[in-house]
Design an enzyme around this catalytic site. Structure first.
Site, PDB file in Angstrom:
ATOM      1  N   GLY A 230       0.840  -1.200   0.000  1.00  0.00           N
ATOM      2  CA  GLY A 230       0.000   0.000   0.000  1.00  0.00           C
ATOM      3  C   GLY A 230       0.868   1.239   0.000  1.00  0.00           C
ATOM      4  O   GLY A 230       1.981   1.231  -0.531  1.00  0.00           O
ATOM      5  N   SER A 231       0.373   2.279   0.647  1.00  0.00           N
ATOM      6  CA  SER A 231       1.077   3.564   0.590  1.00  0.00           C
ATOM      7  C   SER A 231       2.180   3.651   1.645  1.00  0.00           C
ATOM      8  O   SER A 231       2.170   2.906   2.634  1.00  0.00           O
ATOM      9  CB  SER A 231       0.090   4.707   0.808  1.00  0.00           C
ATOM     10  OG  SER A 231      -0.321   4.717   2.164  1.00  0.00           O
ATOM     11  N   GLY A 235       2.091   2.169   5.393  1.00  0.00           N
ATOM     12  CA  GLY A 235       3.128   1.154   5.618  1.00  0.00           C
ATOM     13  C   GLY A 235       3.948   1.476   6.867  1.00  0.00           C
ATOM     14  O   GLY A 235       4.267   0.574   7.663  1.00  0.00           O
ATOM     15  N   GLU A 253       5.672  -3.346   0.817  1.00  0.00           N
ATOM     16  CA  GLU A 253       5.760  -3.065  -0.620  1.00  0.00           C
ATOM     17  C   GLU A 253       4.970  -1.785  -0.828  1.00  0.00           C
ATOM     18  O   GLU A 253       3.753  -1.788  -0.785  1.00  0.00           O
ATOM     19  CB  GLU A 253       5.140  -4.251  -1.382  1.00  0.00           C
ATOM     20  CG  GLU A 253       5.549  -4.346  -2.800  1.00  0.00           C
ATOM     21  CD  GLU A 253       7.037  -4.456  -2.944  1.00  0.00           C
ATOM     22  OE1 GLU A 253       7.641  -3.459  -3.371  1.00  0.00           O
ATOM     23  OE2 GLU A 253       7.614  -5.504  -2.602  1.00  0.00           O
ATOM     24  N   CYS A 287       1.438   0.622  -8.726  1.00  0.00           N
ATOM     25  CA  CYS A 287       2.617   1.190  -8.070  1.00  0.00           C
ATOM     26  C   CYS A 287       3.777   1.272  -9.059  1.00  0.00           C
ATOM     27  O   CYS A 287       4.740   1.991  -8.838  1.00  0.00           O
ATOM     28  CB  CYS A 287       2.984   0.395  -6.827  1.00  0.00           C
ATOM     29  SG  CYS A 287       3.286  -1.312  -7.146  1.00  0.00           S
TER      30      CYS A 287
HETATM   31  C1  UN1 Z   1       1.274  -2.964  -8.082  1.00  0.00           C
HETATM   32  O1  UN1 Z   1       0.850  -2.041  -8.761  1.00  0.00           O
HETATM   33  O2  UN1 Z   1       1.134  -2.927  -6.833  1.00  0.00           O
HETATM   34  O3  UN1 Z   1       4.642  -4.959 -12.684  1.00  0.00           O
HETATM   35  C2  UN1 Z   1       1.883  -4.189  -8.624  1.00  0.00           C
HETATM   36  C3  UN1 Z   1       3.425  -4.731 -12.709  1.00  0.00           C
HETATM   37  C4  UN1 Z   1       2.469  -5.728 -12.100  1.00  0.00           C
HETATM   38  C5  UN1 Z   1       2.404  -5.573 -10.622  1.00  0.00           C
HETATM   39  C6  UN1 Z   1       2.078  -4.199 -10.114  1.00  0.00           C
HETATM   40  N1  UN1 Z   1       2.902  -7.068 -12.439  1.00  0.00           N
HETATM   41  O4  UN1 Z   1       2.967  -3.703 -13.210  1.00  0.00           O
END
Ligand code: UN1
Length: 502
Positions: A230-231, A235, A253, A287
């Site tokens: 998450g953010s 986190g 993460e 992310c």
């Molecule tokens: C995420 O956005 O938290 O590499 C994960 C990627 C994806 C996973 C993103 N397989 O864009």
């Protein structure tokens, strides 16, 4: 509407003391928020406690099963996900707002993860080294932690649970997961697939709601490891809370501020395709989304013109419509936050050369919040929009003169998840790979789309050093045990200098 699914009933039953009137919440379709997707119980700290106890009691028997047998159960989950792929993909589109092909990709990622982790169940599990002493063996093995807690995000509502649940189960743990309250039905559906495949029901628990169950899970003394995606602010809170009752294994993460560097010699058609996919795929809500486009000045003008045309042609709409390129953002609040960042950028001197607006009038999407795919030019690396995670379809263009300057800009942010360099020059490509401070670096491919067999994660504030998926994905859910066996029948003293040449 998903109502009392097996898992929800299971978690409802977890409340002891007869019939309980539980408060509930709903998840809705972000394209049409009046459409309720699921109704879930709002779990309390007491419910979390009950879920942890159940997972703990089931874990002991699970951990005694041979690892290959655990792996077979995970492979069976993969088969069920494959069989139910279409239906699950549609649920992802309805609850998380992902366009159809992304919904399918989401389920496929979980299927791939099942195959990969099942394979790990029959692969090397530790290291064997020659002992320093005669008639002695020395090796390492992996042991479970016990019960692990997982707090998962809405934007990969099945893939990310698969990154966490499969390695945790393979390692012999019980699991209590709290999916995001924005996409809980996807989490429930994923867990139901696991139970249908024969994962013991008590072993895999789901709790629902917001900060209360999340905090209860992170601080529960019976939870030995907490895995959070998450953010950064959340986190930090999760990690601090967990360590107060810890020490615990906490894996984080967190966000990204991913950049695509384009040098003058790049293949611009490839760049355009990659920028569009990286910045506007999943409405920029990954992310790994490409958030900064760092252009060497020689290509900037031409590339921006062509990018504007391509972005203007993207079709907004209901994610279930196969013609749609970009779905809604997850909530109205999220749309307002993204627009706030765009407005701040404009106030700082940037210009929205395409997009820049909020749309609430998209046909067939009553009440849905859409952010127009936006390209900002004139962005300076110091601008807020160039430093903070936007988590929306906004791409900031920053111009530079040299590769070194580009790398400095890439590395100037507090995040270090993903980056890309587009060039035809081998030396520039390898120099960038070496100098860019991110966990994942692409050459001539966009910043999104990491593959299961390799580790996923980032440097700096993106995480605390763990990696998900890949061969190391199991590390956040297990401990290493070192084993020595001395079959000499006598005391052999280690660390005593008794060599003849001493
Ligand atoms: C995420 O956005 O938290 O590499 C994960 C990627 C994806 C996973 C993103 N397989 O864009």
């Amino acid at each position: 509407m998903v109502r009392s699914t097996h898992v929800v009933q299971q978690t409802l039953q977890a409340c002891e003391g007869g019939p309980v009137l539980m408060s509930t919440f709903t998840s809705t379709n972000p394209a049409r928020p009046a459409e309720v997707v699921a109704e879930l119980p709002s779990h309390t700290a007491a419910d979390v406690d009950a879920a942890v106890s159940r997972a703990a009691s089931a874990q002991r028997a699970w951990a005694r099963r041979p690892v290959p047998e655990r792996a077979e159960a995970i492979a069976a989950v993969g088969a069920i996900l494959t069989r139910r792929k279409r239906e699950l993909a549609e649920l992802v589109s309805r609850e998380a707002g992902k366009i159809r092909i992304e919904g399918g990709g989401e389920v496929q990622e979980a299927i791939d993860m099942a195959a990969f982790v099942a394979g790990q169940g029959r692969a090397a599990w530790g290291d064997v080294v020659p002992s320093e002493l005669q008639d002695k063996l020395a090796w390492t093995t992996r042991i479970p932690i016990g019960v692990v807690g997982m707090i998962t995000p809405w934007n990969f509502p099945m893939a990310i649970p698969s990154w966490k649940i499969f390695p945790a189960l393979l390692a012999g743990n019980g699991v209590v997961m709290k999916p995001s309250e924005l996409a809980p039905a996807c989490g429930v559906a994923f867990v139901e697939a696991c139970l249908e495949a024969g994962i013991p029901a008590d072993l895999l628990q789901v709790v629902h709601g917001g900060p209360e169950p999340a905090a209860a899970l992170a601080t529960h003394p019976g939870v030995g490891a907490v895995s959070f995606t998450g953010s950064v602010p959340t986190g930090r809170k999760v990690a601090a809370a967990a360590m107060e009752v810890g020490p615990k294994l906490v894996s984080l993460e967190l966000g990204g501020k991913n950049a695509m560097v384009v040098l003058d010699d790049a293949d611009l058609d490839l760049v355009l395709d990659g920028a569009l996919f990286g910045a506007f795929g999943t409405s920029g809500q990954r992310c790994t989304s490409t958030s900064r486009l760092i252009l060497q000045r020689g290509v900037a003008g031409d590339l921006v013109d062509r990018l504007v045309d391509r972005v203007a042609a993207l079709r907004l709409g209901d994610p279930l419509d196969e013609q749609v390129d970009v779905g809604p953002v997850i909530t109205a609040e999220s749309g307002a936050r993204i627009m706030g960042m765009v407005e701040a950028a404009v106030a700082e001197g940037a210009k929205a050369v395409v997009g820049g607006g909020l749309r609430r009038d998209v046909p067939g999407c009553d009440g849905g919040t859409f952010v127009e795919p936006t390209v900002l030019t004139g962005v300076h690396p110091d601008h807020r929009v160039a430093r903070e995670e936007v988590f929306g379809p906004v791409l900031s263009v920053i111009e530079v003169d040299t590769l070194d300057e580009a790398i400095d800009v890439v590395n100037s942010v507090e995040y270090g998840l993903s980056a890309a360099i587009y060039t035809r020059d081998l030396n520039s490509a390898f120099a960038a790979v070496a100098a860019i401070d991110t966990g994942i670096t692409y050459v001539n491919a966009p910043t999104i789309g990491a593959e299961i067999p390799l580790p996923f994660g980032g440097t700096k504030h993106t995480g605390n050093g763990f990696r998900e998926a890949g061969a190391r994905g199991i590390e956040q859910f297990s401990q290493v045990k070192t084993v020595y066996v001395d079959y000499s029948g006598r005391l052999q003293r280690a660390q005593i200098d008794n060599r003849s040449d001493a």
